[in-house]
Enzyme design. Structure first.
Site, PDB file in Angstrom:
ATOM      1  N   LYS A 193       0.841  -1.205   0.000  1.00  0.00           N
ATOM      2  CA  LYS A 193       0.000   0.000   0.000  1.00  0.00           C
ATOM      3  C   LYS A 193       0.877   1.257   0.000  1.00  0.00           C
ATOM      4  O   LYS A 193       2.099   1.178   0.139  1.00  0.00           O
ATOM      5  CB  LYS A 193      -0.962  -0.038   1.194  1.00  0.00           C
ATOM      6  CG  LYS A 193      -1.875  -1.264   1.182  1.00  0.00           C
ATOM      7  CD  LYS A 193      -2.920  -1.203   0.069  1.00  0.00           C
ATOM      8  CE  LYS A 193      -3.472  -2.563  -0.299  1.00  0.00           C
ATOM      9  NZ  LYS A 193      -4.408  -3.142   0.657  1.00  0.00           N
TER      10      LYS A 193
HETATM   11  C1  LIG Z   1      -5.446  -4.246   0.929  1.00  0.00           C
HETATM   12  C2  LIG Z   1      -6.893  -4.049   0.891  1.00  0.00           C
HETATM   13  C3  LIG Z   1      -7.710  -4.308   2.002  1.00  0.00           C
HETATM   14  C4  LIG Z   1      -7.237  -5.016   3.226  1.00  0.00           C
HETATM   15  O1  LIG Z   1      -6.119  -4.513   3.837  1.00  0.00           O
HETATM   16  P1  LIG Z   1      -5.142  -5.503   4.649  1.00  0.00           P
HETATM   17  O2  LIG Z   1      -4.317  -4.564   5.455  1.00  0.00           O
HETATM   18  O3  LIG Z   1      -4.364  -6.276   3.659  1.00  0.00           O
HETATM   19  O4  LIG Z   1      -6.000  -6.370   5.506  1.00  0.00           O
HETATM   20  C5  LIG Z   1      -9.041  -3.983   1.924  1.00  0.00           C
HETATM   21  N1  LIG Z   1      -9.557  -3.435   0.817  1.00  0.00           N
HETATM   22  C6  LIG Z   1      -8.822  -3.199  -0.279  1.00  0.00           C
HETATM   23  C7  LIG Z   1      -9.467  -2.555  -1.465  1.00  0.00           C
HETATM   24  C8  LIG Z   1      -7.463  -3.516  -0.284  1.00  0.00           C
HETATM   25  O5  LIG Z   1      -6.739  -3.313  -1.386  1.00  0.00           O
END
Ligand SMILES: *Cc1c(COP(=O)(O)O)cnc(C)c1O
Length: 429
Positions: A193
């Site tokens: 992210k």
């Molecule tokens: C990455 C992601 C999540 C979840 O985040 P995590 O920290 O991996 O649990 C939820 N929604 C979207 C759209 C994502 O890309």
């Protein structure tokens, strides 16, 4: 079609799809916390929460173990009756739908506008006609979703909206940063992210009671933190509601605090890369580019192009060509209603989800991250350009029967391209 598959040349540096960057200062801060002996949720988490809340214009931040946990905690705090229906965009990460299901609720999948990958007003109304007590709004790739219009289309007040902002730290909807718009906004600090910690998440909110509740429910819903072993701390606690083990650790927070120092710079670099892709790919027929919003700000977590028939190429063929040149790509996302578990457990709207069905086979996410150099962007664009030019040349109607007789047709060649990355696609959030 373009597919003269060549072995990667020695000189071609691999361009991975993602390359998480952890600053040396963040490594030092994390090891300092580990040496301190106090590494669970503590003052560093509180400081990081305040920083993120301030960044997004919210009063409170509650750090969690992941973005998915943030969504589950927020959705549980809605206190809906078991089985209540919650709108969830079908073009999203499975973690969001799992969170709704784990909270004992029923996702109603919402179709998307093939131009944006996000639900529009019409699709939201259609899904809400199945009944909806709450909704998730996702800012796909970091593109601001029109939260107010979508809530109105669902017939829901903003305090029944939870935003999945896993891609949207740094996204602005008009004059408002994402994080202070609806009742609860959920961020992710997963490795890929745009503020990578490795793992972690946060809910931001202006609702003080919600923040206090989330602080309890993220840690077993205990009334106090019994692991506060300092003199004067107490072992006594009670539990009055359902809780998860979903707290953020001070190790995660220490990394996040250092990473935040680079965030503005990283976001500027993402904007530069998006602009470079846009300039270099603009005139390529059949390669449809993501739009920057007219107002507000795109966080450019993803750069997802759509590969249309005008290009003469199929998405999987283009992904294969890039892979042969050691360039990583991905697809965001495999629609949730294409997966057996969600077909069994979610409600599908009447008329199905034709927008997502049409969009999915065209989607291709190109690499975008701060460490990506201009020459890497140029190389990606050059390969896409060559592939399109060649595919369109090859796809011109064949007047002679030679090609057909030899079986050397565009379709035949496309079918022979190895789909090296096929099994990886759609698995990485
Ligand atoms: C990455 C992601 C999540 C979840 O985040 P995590 O920290 O991996 O649990 C939820 N929604 C979207 C759209 C994502 O890309």
């Amino acid at each position: 079609m373009t597919v003269r598959v060549v072995a990667p040349r020695q000189a071609e540096l691999p361009v991975p799809f993602a390359r998480p960057e952890i600053l040396p200062e963040a490594v030092r801060a994390a090891s300092g916390i580990l040496r301190s002996g106090r590494m669970a949720t503590g003052p560093v988490t509180a400081a990081f929460e305040q920083q993120v809340a301030t960044l997004v214009g919210a009063a409170h931040g509650v750090g969690t173990s992941s973005g998915s946990a943030a969504i589950e905690l927020a959705v549980r705090a809605l206190d809906l009756a078991p089985g209540s229906r919650v709108l969830v965009p079908t073009m999203s990460f499975c973690g969001a739908a799992h969170a709704v299901l784990h909270a004992g609720l029923t996702p109603v999948l919402v179709d998307v506008d093939p131009a944006t990958g996000m639900p529009d007003v019409e699709a939201t109304e259609r899904a809400a006609s199945e009944g909806a007590e709450a909704m998730l709004v996702v800012h796909l790739g970091g593109m601001p979703a029109p939260v107010h219009a979508l809530a109105a289309a669902a017939g829901l007040p903003l305090d029944r909206v939870v935003e999945d902002a896993a891609h949207a730290l740094g996204t602005w909807l008009g004059d408002d940063p994402v994080g202070s718009i609806s009742w609860a906004t959920c961020f992710s600090f997963y490795a890929t992210k745009n503020l990578p910690i490795g793992e972690g998440g946060m809910v931001t909110t202006d609702d003080r009671d919600l923040a206090a509740r989330l602080r309890r429910t993220r840690l077993h819903a205990m009334s106090s933190d019994p692991w506060d072993y300092r003199p004067g701390g107490s072992w006594l606690y009670t539990v009055e509601e359902a809780g998860l083990k979903a707290n953020m650790s001070d190790v995660q927070a220490a990394i996040g605090r250092e990473q935040l120092r680079a965030f503005a710079r990283w976001q500027r670099r993402r904007e530069e890369i998006a602009a470079r892709y846009a300039a270099e790919l603009a005139d390529l027929p059949g390669i449809e580019l993501p739009h920057a919003p007219a107002t507000g700000r795109h966080a450019w977590h993803l750069y997802a192009v759509r590969v249309g028939p005008e290009s003469g190429l199929d998405r999987d063929v283009l992904a294969g060509v890039l892979s042969e040149h050691a360039i990583g790509t991905s697809v965001h996302f495999v629609p949730l209603h294409h997966m057996p578990y969600f077909r069994r457990t979610c409600v599908l709207p009447p008329g199905g989800l034709p927008g997502a069905d049409a969009l999915f086979p065209r989607l291709l996410s190109l690499p975008i991250y701060p460490a990506l150099e201009d020459r890497a962007v140029d190389r990606v664009c050059g390969i896409v350009r060559d592939a399109v030019v060649q595919a369109r040349r090859d796809a011109r109607p064949l007047s002679s029967s030679d090609a057909a007789a030899s079986g050397d047709t565009a379709a035949g060649r496309a079918a022979r391209v190895p789909h090296a990355r096929q099994e990886q696609r759609g698995t990485a959030p």
